[in-house]
Motif scaffolding. Structure first.
Motif, PDB file in Angstrom:
ATOM      1  N   GLY A   1      14.696  46.058 -44.107  1.00 50.03           N
ATOM      2  CA  GLY A   1      15.934  45.321 -43.946  1.00 50.03           C
ATOM      3  C   GLY A   1      16.639  45.770 -42.668  1.00 50.03           C
ATOM      4  N   MET A   2      17.216  44.820 -41.929  1.00 58.86           N
ATOM      5  CA  MET A   2      17.852  45.139 -40.655  1.00 58.86           C
ATOM      6  C   MET A   2      19.285  44.637 -40.629  1.00 58.86           C
ATOM      7  N   LYS A   3      20.155  45.428 -39.999  1.00 57.34           N
ATOM      8  CA  LYS A   3      21.545  45.058 -39.842  1.00 57.34           C
ATOM      9  C   LYS A   3      21.746  44.254 -38.556  1.00 57.34           C
ATOM     10  N   GLN A   4      22.775  43.405 -38.579  1.00 67.57           N
ATOM     11  CA  GLN A   4      23.098  42.614 -37.391  1.00 67.57           C
ATOM     12  C   GLN A   4      23.239  43.512 -36.154  1.00 67.57           C
ATOM     13  N   TRP A   5      22.624  43.114 -35.054  1.00 69.98           N
ATOM     14  CA  TRP A   5      22.676  43.739 -33.721  1.00 69.98           C
ATOM     15  C   TRP A   5      21.791  44.975 -33.598  1.00 69.98           C
ATOM     16  N   GLU A   6      20.978  45.287 -34.635  1.00 70.26           N
ATOM     17  CA  GLU A   6      20.015  46.375 -34.474  1.00 70.26           C
ATOM     18  C   GLU A   6      18.925  45.968 -33.505  1.00 70.26           C
ATOM     19  N   PHE A   7      18.461  46.954 -32.694  1.00 62.01           N
ATOM     20  CA  PHE A   7      17.324  46.705 -31.813  1.00 62.01           C
ATOM     21  C   PHE A   7      16.057  46.550 -32.647  1.00 62.01           C
ATOM     22  N   LEU A   8      15.160  45.716 -32.158  1.00 62.22           N
ATOM     23  CA  LEU A   8      13.897  45.423 -32.835  1.00 62.22           C
ATOM     24  C   LEU A   8      12.780  46.183 -32.152  1.00 62.22           C
ATOM     25  N   THR A   9      12.015  46.980 -32.943  1.00 60.09           N
ATOM     26  CA  THR A   9      10.901  47.749 -32.372  1.00 60.09           C
ATOM     27  C   THR A   9       9.588  47.291 -32.961  1.00 60.09           C
ATOM     28  N   LYS A  10       8.502  47.712 -32.360  1.00 60.46           N
ATOM     29  CA  LYS A  10       7.175  47.338 -32.895  1.00 60.46           C
ATOM     30  C   LYS A  10       6.959  47.859 -34.296  1.00 60.46           C
ATOM     31  N   GLN A  11       7.614  48.994 -34.615  1.00 61.47           N
ATOM     32  CA  GLN A  11       7.475  49.566 -35.979  1.00 61.47           C
ATOM     33  C   GLN A  11       8.151  48.691 -37.031  1.00 61.47           C
ATOM     34  N   ASP A  12       9.040  47.824 -36.592  1.00 62.05           N
ATOM     35  CA  ASP A  12       9.737  46.939 -37.544  1.00 62.05           C
ATOM     36  C   ASP A  12       8.936  45.693 -37.883  1.00 62.05           C
TER      37      ASP A  12
END
Length: 334
Positions: free
Chosen positions: A320-331
């Motif tokens: 689960g991701m919060k608004q404005w979090e950076f997106l990484t390959k691990q995600d």
């Protein structure tokens, strides 16, 4: 070779020796290479039948009288030349008669300027050729056919010369500048080509330099409300100072071409200004990413580059991701 910048005093002194010296003082502080006068000997070049180009004078009943009033003595010309030498600017003048050439030769000038009306005056050109000094030819009233004949004449006498694109119109309008002629004259004659400006505007000479002009000439005046035939086509002292600075900056720029194949000098700035992918809303585990889920945020190197946004569309996220979090390959599920 740097652009030769010539400020023409011409008749701006209005026959006043003191004013002529004042112009030398002022122009020597602007960065110009040379100041130019016009050497008139009324009896040798004119007559009472010469019409006014523009009826600007209320004190001269004939053009001949005006030229007479513009004359200086040999000693006065010598003083003007010495003043230029002291101030570190070259003294140049346009002779309008063989007698004027004789006068200027006694001053040991480095070169002569040939005015637009003298380009087909082969008597004067022959006398100038005899001096073996370089000539700067103003082409204002000449057709290419006439210029061809003049060029042939000068080459046959082995005279070193340059040509200025010029339009004899005071002041010159933009549609009359003839900036296209700089390249054409270069190709046609294979000699240094410059630009003689009568527009009373800074941008004209700046444009000419960017198009390859090697000499720039313009009229100078203390104030555009002053008396004289060339005032409306002249630049003020402050404008000339601005223009010379602009021309020198352009020279630096053209001498230092930028290589757009190499941007290594921007490595640190790119890390600051370029962006990484982030999500623009809260997302749950297993969500399939779409274009509308993404945003790009500074700085770079915080995850997946914004350049590669297409690579993440259609992928599912592993947490689960919060608004404005950076997106990484691990995600991402591969």
């Amino acid at each position: 070779m740097s652009v030769k910048i010539i400020a023409e005093i011409g008749q701006a002194h209005n026959g006043s020796l003191g004013m002529a010296h004042a112009y030398i003082d002022a122009l020597s502080k602007t960065g110009v290479n040379a100041v130019k006068f016009q050497t008139h000997i009324a009896e040798a070049e004119s007559s009472i039948y010469e019409p006014f180009r523009v009826q600007f004078s209320k004190q001269d009943t004939t053009r001949y009288e005006y030229w007479k009033r513009m004359e200086f003595t040999n000693e006065q010309w010598k003083g003007l030349k010495e003043h230029c030498d002291e101030k570190g600017v070259e003294f140049i003048s346009s002779p309008f008669s063989n007698a004027a050439v004789d006068l200027l030769e006694k001053l040991d000038v480095k070169c002569f300027k040939v005015g637009s009306g003298e380009v087909t005056n082969f008597l004067l050109l022959e006398r100038l050729a005899q001096t073996s000094k370089p000539l700067i030819i103003s082409s204002g009233m000449s057709s290419l056919e006439e210029l061809d004949k003049t060029v042939d004449f000068l080459k046959s006498r082995q005279v070193e010369f340059s040509i200025l694109q010029c339009t004899t119109s005071y002041p010159t309008k933009p549609e009359q500048y003839g900036l296209n002629m700089i390249a054409e004259l270069k190709g046609r004659y294979d000699v240094p080509i410059g630009f003689s400006d009568h527009s009373s505007k800074l941008e004209t000479s700046i444009a000419a330099v960017t198009l390859g002009a090697e000499i720039i000439e313009f009229h100078a005046v203390f104030n555009k409300e002053m008396f004289g035939p060339d005032v409306s086509s002249s630049l003020t002292i402050e404008e000339i100072r601005t223009l010379t600075n602009a021309i020198r900056n352009i020279e630096i720029a053209t001498a230092n071409p930028v290589n757009k194949n190499d941007n290594t000098s921007f490595k640190e700035l790119k890390a600051i200004f370029e962006k990484s992918l982030a999500v623009n809303k809260d997302l749950s585990t297993g969500h399939v990413l779409t274009f509308s889920d993404l945003e790009a945020k500074k700085p770079a190197n915080k995850g997946i580059s914004a350049t590669n946004f297409k690579d993440v569309i259609g992928k599912t996220i592993t947490r689960g991701m919060k608004q404005w979090e950076f997106l990484t390959k691990q995600d991402l599920n591969e």
